[in-house]
Design a protein around this motif. Structure first.
Motif, PDB file in Angstrom:
ATOM      1  N   LEU A  77       0.869  -1.180   0.000  1.00  0.00           N
ATOM      2  CA  LEU A  77       0.000   0.000   0.000  1.00  0.00           C
ATOM      3  C   LEU A  77       0.908   1.232   0.000  1.00  0.00           C
ATOM      4  O   LEU A  77       1.175   1.855   1.027  1.00  0.00           O
ATOM      5  CB  LEU A  77      -0.912  -0.014   1.227  1.00  0.00           C
ATOM      6  CG  LEU A  77      -1.814  -1.239   1.395  1.00  0.00           C
ATOM      7  CD1 LEU A  77      -2.629  -1.139   2.674  1.00  0.00           C
ATOM      8  CD2 LEU A  77      -2.739  -1.402   0.188  1.00  0.00           C
ATOM      9  N   ASP A  79       0.613   4.201  -0.924  1.00  0.00           N
ATOM     10  CA  ASP A  79       0.084   5.508  -0.549  1.00  0.00           C
ATOM     11  C   ASP A  79      -0.029   5.682   0.964  1.00  0.00           C
ATOM     12  O   ASP A  79      -0.487   6.726   1.439  1.00  0.00           O
ATOM     13  CB  ASP A  79      -1.288   5.731  -1.199  1.00  0.00           C
ATOM     14  CG  ASP A  79      -2.311   4.679  -0.767  1.00  0.00           C
ATOM     15  OD1 ASP A  79      -1.893   3.559  -0.394  1.00  0.00           O
ATOM     16  OD2 ASP A  79      -3.520   4.977  -0.802  1.00  0.00           O
ATOM     17  N   ARG A  80       0.416   4.659   1.733  1.00  0.00           N
ATOM     18  CA  ARG A  80       0.320   4.734   3.191  1.00  0.00           C
ATOM     19  C   ARG A  80       1.686   4.518   3.848  1.00  0.00           C
ATOM     20  O   ARG A  80       1.786   3.967   4.944  1.00  0.00           O
ATOM     21  CB  ARG A  80      -0.690   3.711   3.714  1.00  0.00           C
ATOM     22  CG  ARG A  80      -2.080   3.877   3.089  1.00  0.00           C
ATOM     23  CD  ARG A  80      -3.110   3.018   3.772  1.00  0.00           C
ATOM     24  NE  ARG A  80      -4.376   3.025   3.044  1.00  0.00           N
ATOM     25  CZ  ARG A  80      -5.499   2.468   3.475  1.00  0.00           C
ATOM     26  NH1 ARG A  80      -5.505   1.843   4.649  1.00  0.00           N
ATOM     27  NH2 ARG A  80      -6.609   2.513   2.762  1.00  0.00           N
ATOM     28  N   GLU A  81       2.707   4.963   3.204  1.00  0.00           N
ATOM     29  CA  GLU A  81       4.053   4.823   3.759  1.00  0.00           C
ATOM     30  C   GLU A  81       4.174   5.556   5.098  1.00  0.00           C
ATOM     31  O   GLU A  81       3.612   6.634   5.297  1.00  0.00           O
ATOM     32  CB  GLU A  81       5.094   5.397   2.791  1.00  0.00           C
ATOM     33  CG  GLU A  81       5.320   4.574   1.543  1.00  0.00           C
ATOM     34  CD  GLU A  81       6.381   5.170   0.643  1.00  0.00           C
ATOM     35  OE1 GLU A  81       6.897   4.445  -0.215  1.00  0.00           O
ATOM     36  OE2 GLU A  81       6.687   6.377   0.785  1.00  0.00           O
ATOM     37  N   THR A  99       6.195   0.332   4.864  1.00  0.00           N
ATOM     38  CA  THR A  99       5.047   0.281   3.967  1.00  0.00           C
ATOM     39  C   THR A  99       4.161  -0.898   4.342  1.00  0.00           C
ATOM     40  O   THR A  99       4.656  -2.019   4.494  1.00  0.00           O
ATOM     41  CB  THR A  99       5.507   0.125   2.509  1.00  0.00           C
ATOM     42  OG1 THR A  99       6.460   1.145   2.201  1.00  0.00           O
ATOM     43  CG2 THR A  99       4.326   0.236   1.549  1.00  0.00           C
ATOM     44  N   ASN A 161       3.324  12.553  10.017  1.00  0.00           N
ATOM     45  CA  ASN A 161       3.942  11.309   9.556  1.00  0.00           C
ATOM     46  C   ASN A 161       5.454  11.353   9.772  1.00  0.00           C
ATOM     47  O   ASN A 161       6.244  11.079   8.869  1.00  0.00           O
ATOM     48  CB  ASN A 161       3.632  11.045   8.085  1.00  0.00           C
ATOM     49  CG  ASN A 161       3.935   9.597   7.682  1.00  0.00           C
ATOM     50  OD1 ASN A 161       4.284   8.759   8.524  1.00  0.00           O
ATOM     51  ND2 ASN A 161       3.813   9.305   6.397  1.00  0.00           N
ATOM     52  N   ASP A 175      -2.714   5.003   9.529  1.00  0.00           N
ATOM     53  CA  ASP A 175      -2.946   4.525   8.166  1.00  0.00           C
ATOM     54  C   ASP A 175      -4.359   3.979   7.966  1.00  0.00           C
ATOM     55  O   ASP A 175      -4.686   3.461   6.888  1.00  0.00           O
ATOM     56  CB  ASP A 175      -1.930   3.421   7.827  1.00  0.00           C
ATOM     57  CG  ASP A 175      -0.644   3.979   7.235  1.00  0.00           C
ATOM     58  OD1 ASP A 175      -0.613   5.182   6.954  1.00  0.00           O
ATOM     59  OD2 ASP A 175       0.311   3.204   7.062  1.00  0.00           O
ATOM     60  N   ARG A 176      -5.165   4.046   9.022  1.00  0.00           N
ATOM     61  CA  ARG A 176      -6.543   3.549   8.962  1.00  0.00           C
ATOM     62  C   ARG A 176      -6.571   2.062   8.578  1.00  0.00           C
ATOM     63  O   ARG A 176      -7.336   1.634   7.715  1.00  0.00           O
ATOM     64  CB  ARG A 176      -7.387   4.376   7.985  1.00  0.00           C
ATOM     65  CG  ARG A 176      -7.436   5.856   8.328  1.00  0.00           C
ATOM     66  CD  ARG A 176      -8.250   6.658   7.342  1.00  0.00           C
ATOM     67  NE  ARG A 176      -7.775   6.493   5.972  1.00  0.00           N
ATOM     68  CZ  ARG A 176      -6.707   7.125   5.474  1.00  0.00           C
ATOM     69  NH1 ARG A 176      -6.009   7.953   6.246  1.00  0.00           N
ATOM     70  NH2 ARG A 176      -6.347   6.936   4.227  1.00  0.00           N
ATOM     71  N   LEU A 177      -5.740   1.311   9.274  1.00  0.00           N
ATOM     72  CA  LEU A 177      -5.668  -0.133   9.065  1.00  0.00           C
ATOM     73  C   LEU A 177      -6.196  -0.836  10.313  1.00  0.00           C
ATOM     74  O   LEU A 177      -5.943  -0.393  11.435  1.00  0.00           O
ATOM     75  CB  LEU A 177      -4.228  -0.571   8.785  1.00  0.00           C
ATOM     76  CG  LEU A 177      -3.558   0.061   7.555  1.00  0.00           C
ATOM     77  CD1 LEU A 177      -2.069  -0.278   7.537  1.00  0.00           C
ATOM     78  CD2 LEU A 177      -4.229  -0.412   6.273  1.00  0.00           C
TER      79      LEU A 177
END
Length: 242
Positions: A77, A79-81, A99, A161, A175-177
């Motif tokens: 993913l 875009d979520r580094e 990542t 970040n 990262d909204r995971l």
């Protein structure tokens, strides 16, 4: 050894004996610490050289495999580094790029893909290394610290970040995971397209081992105290009998 003229005095004896015993005790303790640290270094060296195995599925399994190379297939993913502040062995300042990698089981594992200099934080400047599609990743199992490693580290800044230590729950939230593994992987030194990030176990911090120096120091202090005590009681020294 002391001869018939040796007459220990009470006050010097009460002063010297506890110091000698303390130094000897600390020396023996450092011998034990030396043996423990040498064993720990040997265990890590053996783990680093082991053949890769499938990635662990639980925290207990991850603890058994810490610093062991494992393999994992998934999709990055990009875009979520996550950017973890780091200093390269050369002294260059930059970041470690963590990542998220989504795997077949629906879980996400953070992969420390390696080091980038500060000027390459923008992914557009290293677009070739933004891998797409399913990737086969090999890396070392790493367990995050239970909290801030030491008080000298600044607080992590999730809003910017900018991270100073690995905090997987906070990173997952940023990262909204939701389903994130309780460990992360240090990617191996396989080159990334474009040369960045630069991975590899050579970036792992070495385990310090100064216990032999401490052993020598404490036993030397004990010996010095004994010598001073004996010399003090020698005839003509001012402390012993005439």
């Amino acid at each position: 050894m002391f001869g018939i003229d040796f007459h220990p005095r009470l006050v010097p004896t009460l002063f010297a004996v506890p110091i000698v015993l303390l130094c000897l005790g600390l020396g023996v303790w450092q011998v034990e610490r030396l043996q423990w640290k040498e064993g720990l270094i040997a265990e890590r060296a053996a783990a680093l050289k082991a053949a890769p195995v499938p990635a662990p599925q639980t925290l207990a399994a991850a603890k058994d495999l810490e610093f062991r190379p494992v393999t994992l297939d998934g999709v990055f993913l990009n875009d979520r580094e996550i950017y973890l502040h780091a200093i390269a062995p050369s002294g260059r300042e930059g970041y470690r790029v963590l990542t998220p990698l989504t795997v077949a089981e629906g879980e996400t594992v953070f992969i420390d893909r390696g080091f980038i200099p500060t000027g390459l934080r923008d992914p557009a400047k290293r677009e070739a290394g933004q891998l797409s599609g399913t990737q086969h990743v090999t890396g070392l199992v790493r367990l995050p610290p239970s909290g801030r490693p030491n008080w000298f580290l600044p607080d992590n800044d999730a809003a910017r970040n900018h991270w100073f230590w690995v905090d997987l729950p906070a990173m997952a939230a940023a990262d909204r995971l939701e389903k994130v593994a309780p460990y992360y992987l240090d990617a191996d030194a396989a080159p990334n397209p474009g040369g960045w990030p630069q991975g590899g176990a050579d970036l792992l911090p070495e385990l310090p081992n100064h216990h032999l120096q401490y052993v020598i120091t404490w036993f030397s202090l004990a010996a010095a105290m004994i010598v001073i005590y004996v010399m003090y009681h020698r005839p003509g020294s001012g402390g012993g009998s005439a």
